[in-house]
Scaffold this motif. Sequence first.
Motif, short mmCIF file in Angstrom:
data_model
loop_
_atom_site.label_atom_id
_atom_site.label_comp_id
_atom_site.label_asym_id
_atom_site.label_seq_id
_atom_site.Cartn_x
_atom_site.Cartn_y
_atom_site.Cartn_z
N GLU A 30 0.84 -1.21 0.00
CA GLU A 30 0.00 0.00 0.00
C GLU A 30 0.87 1.25 0.00
O GLU A 30 0.66 2.18 -0.77
CB GLU A 30 -0.89 -0.06 1.24
CG GLU A 30 -1.96 0.98 1.32
CD GLU A 30 -2.84 0.72 2.55
OE1 GLU A 30 -4.06 0.69 2.38
OE2 GLU A 30 -2.30 0.53 3.65
N ALA A 31 1.89 1.25 0.88
CA ALA A 31 2.75 2.43 1.01
C ALA A 31 3.53 2.69 -0.27
O ALA A 31 3.67 3.82 -0.71
CB ALA A 31 3.71 2.26 2.18
N LYS A 32 4.03 1.63 -0.89
CA LYS A 32 4.84 1.81 -2.10
C LYS A 32 3.99 2.12 -3.32
O LYS A 32 4.49 2.58 -4.34
CB LYS A 32 5.66 0.54 -2.40
CG LYS A 32 6.83 0.37 -1.45
CD LYS A 32 7.77 -0.74 -1.90
CE LYS A 32 8.41 -0.51 -3.25
NZ LYS A 32 9.86 -0.38 -3.23
N GLY A 33 2.68 1.84 -3.23
CA GLY A 33 1.81 2.06 -4.37
C GLY A 33 2.12 1.10 -5.50
O GLY A 33 2.01 1.44 -6.67
N ARG A 34 2.53 -0.13 -5.14
CA ARG A 34 2.80 -1.12 -6.18
C ARG A 34 1.50 -1.60 -6.78
O ARG A 34 0.59 -1.98 -6.06
CB ARG A 34 3.53 -2.33 -5.59
CG ARG A 34 5.01 -2.13 -5.49
CD ARG A 34 5.71 -3.41 -5.10
NE ARG A 34 7.16 -3.18 -5.14
CZ ARG A 34 8.06 -4.05 -4.69
NH1 ARG A 34 7.66 -5.18 -4.16
NH2 ARG A 34 9.33 -3.78 -4.76
N PRO A 35 1.39 -1.60 -8.11
CA PRO A 35 0.14 -2.02 -8.74
C PRO A 35 -0.03 -3.53 -8.76
O PRO A 35 -1.03 -4.04 -9.21
CB PRO A 35 0.26 -1.47 -10.15
CG PRO A 35 1.72 -1.36 -10.40
CD PRO A 35 2.37 -1.11 -9.09
N ALA A 36 0.98 -4.28 -8.30
CA ALA A 36 0.89 -5.74 -8.27
C ALA A 36 1.67 -6.23 -7.06
O ALA A 36 2.54 -5.53 -6.55
CB ALA A 36 1.46 -6.33 -9.54
N PHE A 37 1.35 -7.43 -6.60
CA PHE A 37 2.12 -8.01 -5.51
C PHE A 37 3.35 -8.70 -6.09
O PHE A 37 3.21 -9.60 -6.91
CB PHE A 37 1.29 -9.06 -4.76
CG PHE A 37 0.07 -8.48 -4.12
CD1 PHE A 37 0.18 -7.41 -3.24
CD2 PHE A 37 -1.18 -8.99 -4.38
CE1 PHE A 37 -0.95 -6.87 -2.64
CE2 PHE A 37 -2.31 -8.46 -3.78
CZ PHE A 37 -2.20 -7.40 -2.91
N ASN A 38 4.54 -8.29 -5.71
CA ASN A 38 5.67 -9.15 -6.05
C ASN A 38 6.32 -9.61 -4.76
O ASN A 38 6.22 -8.96 -3.73
CB ASN A 38 6.65 -8.50 -7.02
CG ASN A 38 7.06 -7.15 -6.59
OD1 ASN A 38 6.44 -6.58 -5.71
ND2 ASN A 38 8.10 -6.62 -7.18
N PRO A 39 6.96 -10.80 -4.84
CA PRO A 39 7.46 -11.38 -3.59
C PRO A 39 8.57 -10.50 -2.99
O PRO A 39 9.33 -9.88 -3.72
CB PRO A 39 8.01 -12.73 -4.05
CG PRO A 39 8.26 -12.59 -5.51
CD PRO A 39 7.28 -11.61 -6.02
N LEU A 40 8.61 -10.46 -1.68
CA LEU A 40 9.55 -9.59 -0.97
C LEU A 40 10.68 -10.40 -0.36
O LEU A 40 10.51 -11.58 -0.06
CB LEU A 40 8.81 -8.85 0.15
CG LEU A 40 7.58 -8.06 -0.28
CD1 LEU A 40 6.88 -7.47 0.95
CD2 LEU A 40 7.97 -6.96 -1.25
N ILE A 41 11.80 -9.77 -0.17
CA ILE A 41 12.93 -10.43 0.49
C ILE A 41 12.69 -10.40 2.00
O ILE A 41 12.34 -9.36 2.57
CB ILE A 41 14.24 -9.72 0.13
CG1 ILE A 41 14.48 -9.84 -1.38
CG2 ILE A 41 15.41 -10.30 0.93
CD1 ILE A 41 15.61 -8.96 -1.91
N CYS A 42 12.86 -11.57 2.64
CA CYS A 42 12.74 -11.65 4.10
C CYS A 42 14.13 -11.59 4.72
O CYS A 42 15.00 -12.39 4.36
CB CYS A 42 12.02 -12.93 4.51
SG CYS A 42 10.30 -12.92 3.98
N HIS A 43 14.31 -10.64 5.60
CA HIS A 43 15.60 -10.41 6.24
C HIS A 43 15.62 -11.10 7.59
O HIS A 43 14.72 -10.88 8.41
CB HIS A 43 15.85 -8.91 6.38
CG HIS A 43 15.92 -8.20 5.05
ND1 HIS A 43 14.80 -7.96 4.28
CD2 HIS A 43 16.97 -7.71 4.36
CE1 HIS A 43 15.18 -7.35 3.16
NE2 HIS A 43 16.49 -7.17 3.19
N VAL A 44 16.63 -11.94 7.79
CA VAL A 44 16.70 -12.74 9.02
C VAL A 44 18.07 -12.58 9.66
O VAL A 44 19.01 -12.07 9.06
CB VAL A 44 16.41 -14.23 8.74
CG1 VAL A 44 14.96 -14.42 8.30
CG2 VAL A 44 17.37 -14.79 7.69
#
Length: 333
Positions: free
Chosen positions: A62-76
Amino acid sequence: MSRAFHQSDLGPRGRIIGHDPADIAAAAACLQAGDLVGMPTETVYGLAADATNGEAVAAIYEAKGRPAFNPLICHVADLAEAERHGLFNAEALRLAEAFWPGPLTIVAPFRPGSAVSDLARAGLDSIALRVPAHPVARALIAAAGRPLAAPSANLSGRISPTAAGDVARDLGERVACIIDAGVCDIGLESTIVSCLAHPVAMLRPGGVPRESLEALLGAALGSTTRDILPRSPGLLQSHYAPFAPVRINVTEFQPSDSILAFGNIKKPTFIDEASFVNLSPNSNLRQAASRLFTSLRVLDARQPAAIAVAPIPSTGLGEAINDRLVRAAAPRS
Ligand code: AMP
Ligand code: MG
């Protein structure tokens, strides 16, 4: 006794804060509460959220205003933590041991039972994991005590941020706070490799050069092909699609349908309980986004004649939700 943390302890939303232990603790509390934080890493500044909280992840899109869902990097925090979320084969382990912490992201099969939300993976059965080297990012991950999903902290289509002020300009009001740790060392995104198939393939060039990866593996990296190594969800139609045919914007349901509802749509009497899921009875798009992939999977598992999806508004996060649904409903080859 310590009292509960309040956003007001940080000052106004979007404030740039330092990185001493009190700042890190405050930012971690924001993450635990489901809010977004601007996080410095050695690559670029990230827009971080609790990866296990679907609604917090929805807030990233929502914040980025991305028009599609793309997978995100999970930081561990470390490899042991990464292995709780992904299944590491021998090559993935060698890469992780050699290049973590550092600017390498490893895509591996998702480990069933991991708490990372479907939405952080954009519904894929793989997960992108990274152990950052930046001491402030590491401290924040440790304090939050959970994996952090974080794309670059810029508006969709804008340049990746390499300083706290860049984040404030793009996303100021959207984040609880921005941790300022100066300018990013690398200033370039992480290299992404896929260990889903052999040979290991490069999905995106970045902070770790190809030559270093090939020297370690003793073999050339494979190239990205659409079939095995989806680079962006735009290429993922078939991977994404439920088995059942999908109809969207449905207002008249059939008895053989499974129904994905939204808002005040009530379950028709001819549909059984298990064949009806409402993404958000009170029309909250963030909640709907966080439930989308799981709900599609739950309905599909019942092998219905069709999945009928009620209309969902295309405003805000609704654009990405509908993008995903249009793909699911696209003719199959
Ligand atoms: P960003 O977070 O903006 O640095 O971008 C993350 C990148 O990681 C995007 O190019 C994604 O397509 C890629 N990515 C994340 N998870 C996966 C996955 N499970 N499979 C393939 N690519 C992925
Ligand atoms: Mg980016």
